[in-house]
Design an enzyme around this catalytic site. Sequence first.
Site, short mmCIF file in Angstrom:
data_model
loop_
_atom_site.label_atom_id
_atom_site.label_comp_id
_atom_site.label_asym_id
_atom_site.label_seq_id
_atom_site.Cartn_x
_atom_site.Cartn_y
_atom_site.Cartn_z
N TYR A 258 -2.99 -0.12 10.44
CA TYR A 258 -2.84 -0.93 9.40
C TYR A 258 -1.62 -0.64 8.63
CZ TYR A 258 -4.23 -1.03 4.45
OH TYR A 258 -4.53 -1.52 3.34
N SER B 154 0.53 -1.12 0.17
CA SER B 154 -0.08 0.18 0.18
C SER B 154 0.66 1.20 0.48
CB SER B 154 -0.69 -0.04 1.07
OG SER B 154 -1.80 0.74 1.57
#
Length: 223
Positions: A147, A135
């Site tokens: 996250y 990501s």
Amino acid sequence: MAKTLVITGASSGIGAATAKAASDAGWNVVLLARSTEKIEQLSDEIGEAALAITCDVTNRDELSKAFGEAASQFGSINAVFANAGTGVSQPGVENGDPDEWHDMIHVNILAVLYAAHTAIPHLKKTKGHFVVTGSKAGRDNMKGSVYSATKWFVHGFGENLAEEMREWGGRATVIAPGMVNTAFFDEPKPDKLQPEDVASAVVFAISQPETSAVREIYLMPND
Ligand code: NJP
């Protein structure tokens, strides 16, 4: 003979779009997720080049069985896209929920390791390719985001794995998208990346000549 790509998190978003794009590019696709109905429907849509296998990626026995089934159905496994991932509903550390962190870390970190460990004996036979969804959040610092930290792991691991696989001609790629319009969010994100944009990056990575190892693709919405 067509090559075979195993995709985790194939029931929606990036994984489902990659299944369609890879099958359009001539690959067999093996669709893994917990939502049986969704992957069976997608498999029916794609046709003979697809196989749906219900699998929770946090369960090593299920993963091992699924990879075995994939190899026996299509003869070999040439690429794996470890894409299943999840977030948390309570952001930050102070207000975060440690039980949610536990479940997210199981999917985003441990299950990526399980997938690589399960995949390597298959990929070694084909000098194959391991692709994993990182990501933008795994490249940047985001206030209190656990996250994001799981995706930092993915980026570090992806490079380390690439060095290990290189010894026998294998390749590993981290796909690092910015925000993508998927079920990951409650609201539609029409001006962000579309799942098809990310799928096309995955197909690019796994379609390169043997002399080229694409280590990372970082793509951002053009908004
Ligand atoms: O989201 P979504 P995305 N076992 O919710 C599966 C990363 N990412 O396509 O089991 C097996 O549509 C789940 O399947 P099911 C993100 O971190 C996203 O956006 O049926 N599968 C579903 O197929 C993730 O790594 C953005 O519920 C499990 C899939 O995961 C990847 O992209 C930005 C599972 C999630 O699909 C795909 O997410 C970015 C389990 N235990 C990175 N748990 C973004 N959307 O903006 C979950 O940089 N799944």
